[in-house]
Scaffold this active site. Structure first.
Site, short mmCIF file in Angstrom:
data_model
loop_
_atom_site.label_atom_id
_atom_site.label_comp_id
_atom_site.label_asym_id
_atom_site.label_seq_id
_atom_site.Cartn_x
_atom_site.Cartn_y
_atom_site.Cartn_z
N GLU A 84 -56.17 10.75 -91.85
CA GLU A 84 -56.21 11.86 -90.89
C GLU A 84 -57.67 12.25 -90.58
O GLU A 84 -58.00 12.58 -89.43
CB GLU A 84 -55.45 13.07 -91.46
CG GLU A 84 -55.25 14.21 -90.47
CD GLU A 84 -54.44 13.86 -89.23
OE1 GLU A 84 -53.34 13.32 -89.38
OE2 GLU A 84 -54.93 14.10 -88.11
N GLU A 93 -61.00 10.58 -82.75
CA GLU A 93 -60.63 11.41 -81.59
C GLU A 93 -61.86 12.10 -81.01
O GLU A 93 -62.07 12.12 -79.80
CB GLU A 93 -59.60 12.46 -82.01
CG GLU A 93 -58.17 11.95 -82.04
CD GLU A 93 -57.17 13.03 -82.43
OE1 GLU A 93 -55.99 12.69 -82.60
OE2 GLU A 93 -57.57 14.20 -82.61
#
Ligand SMILES: Nc1ncnc2c1ncn2[C@@H]1O[C@H](COP(=O)(O)OP(=O)(O)OP(=O)(O)O)[C@@H](O)[C@H]1O
Length: 124
Positions: A67, A74
């Site tokens: 994550e 991102e």
């Protein structure tokens, strides 16, 4: 030597800031943290043998690591390609895929380690 230690302390602080920022900004990261707390609480309550704990920690670390890397990718993609681009999509989708793989691994570990004692508790 002390310069080396100070460099290490700075690197450590930046890493902690990275985790804290991901927790602040990413809903999924907060969900993973809550899930990890629940797993640890359940494992303690069910008195999971010490030999099984490394599997739980490995699963938690795999999900958190993927994550955090997903968040980094991102942000980097948003910076490099604010406009829609097929390569940006490929990069973000692959990063999301890494989180999915780690989450499936963690779910399997959770079922294998916590499943039997939970079953015993619920159905004797
Ligand atoms: N610049 C872009 N170009 C092309 N497709 C994009 C781009 N940005 C995002 N996408 C597509 O939209 C999806 C969602 O992207 P987004 O950045 O909103 O992440 P997310 O999956 O919502 O993650 P989170 O909820 O953790 O922020 C990506 O997986 C990708 O398929």
């Amino acid at each position: 030597m002390s310069g080396g230690r100070s460099h290490w302390v700075h690197s450590f602080r930046h890493a902690i800031q990275g985790i804290a920022e991901a927790l602040r900004s990413e809903r999924h990261m907060r969900f993973h943290m809550a899930a990890a707390a629940l797993v640890v609480a359940l494992a303690l309550a069910l008195k999971v043998p010490l030999t099984q704990w490394p599997w739980l920690f490995a699963a938690i670390a795999a999900v958190w690591t993927s994550e955090l890397i997903n968040t980094a990718i991102e942000r980097t993609v948003d910076l490099a390609s604010p406009q829609t681009h097929p390569l940006a999509k490929t990069a973000k989708d692959a990063a999301a895929g890494a989180v999915l793989v780690a989450s499936l691994f963690a779910a399997a570990i959770g079922c294998i380690v916590l499943g039997p004692p939970l079953w015993k508790l619920c159905f004797g």
